[in-house]
Design a protein around this motif. Structure first.
Motif, short mmCIF file in Angstrom:
data_model
loop_
_atom_site.label_atom_id
_atom_site.label_comp_id
_atom_site.label_asym_id
_atom_site.label_seq_id
_atom_site.Cartn_x
_atom_site.Cartn_y
_atom_site.Cartn_z
N LEU A 1 0.52 4.06 -2.76
CA LEU A 1 0.10 5.51 -2.58
C LEU A 1 0.97 6.27 -3.19
CD1 LEU A 1 -1.70 7.33 -0.90
CD2 LEU A 1 -0.16 7.32 0.83
N ARG B 1 0.95 -1.22 0.04
CA ARG B 1 0.06 0.10 -0.08
C ARG B 1 0.80 1.46 0.12
NH1 ARG B 1 -5.53 -1.65 2.80
NH2 ARG B 1 -5.60 -3.58 2.41
N LYS B 2 1.95 1.29 0.47
CA LYS B 2 2.84 2.30 0.59
C LYS B 2 3.11 2.86 -0.90
CE LYS B 2 7.13 4.07 2.46
NZ LYS B 2 8.19 3.85 3.19
#
Length: 78
Positions: free
Chosen positions: A13, A9-10
């Motif tokens: 994003l 997810r990092k």
């Protein structure tokens, strides 16, 4: 073949954020360049829209290639 693994997810994003930032700048620059060239040479509205469409398509292609390379550097899947 689809990539397997958990979603990072990092990195996702980061990719989305950079895509929004760079996409806004590239497409905005392309549209402004088409508008400015037609205005400098006083070509009229039809040429203005044609230049904006051509340069806009080039800007979108540039964004597409940038995002492809960004996903290679920051993989979305582990």
């Amino acid at each position: 073949m689809a990539a397997t693994g958990s979603l990072n997810r990092k990195n996702l994003l980061t990719i989305v954020s950079v895509g929004i930032l760079v996409g806004t700048e590239l497409v905005g620059l392309a549209l402004a360049a088409g508008w400015a060239l037609a205005g400098i040479f006083q070509l009229g509205t039809a040429y203005e829209y044609a230049f904006m469409a051509i340069f806009g398509a080039m800007g979108l292609y540039g964004l597409f290639r940038f995002m492809q390379r960004a996903v290679k550097v920051e993989p979305i899947r582990n």
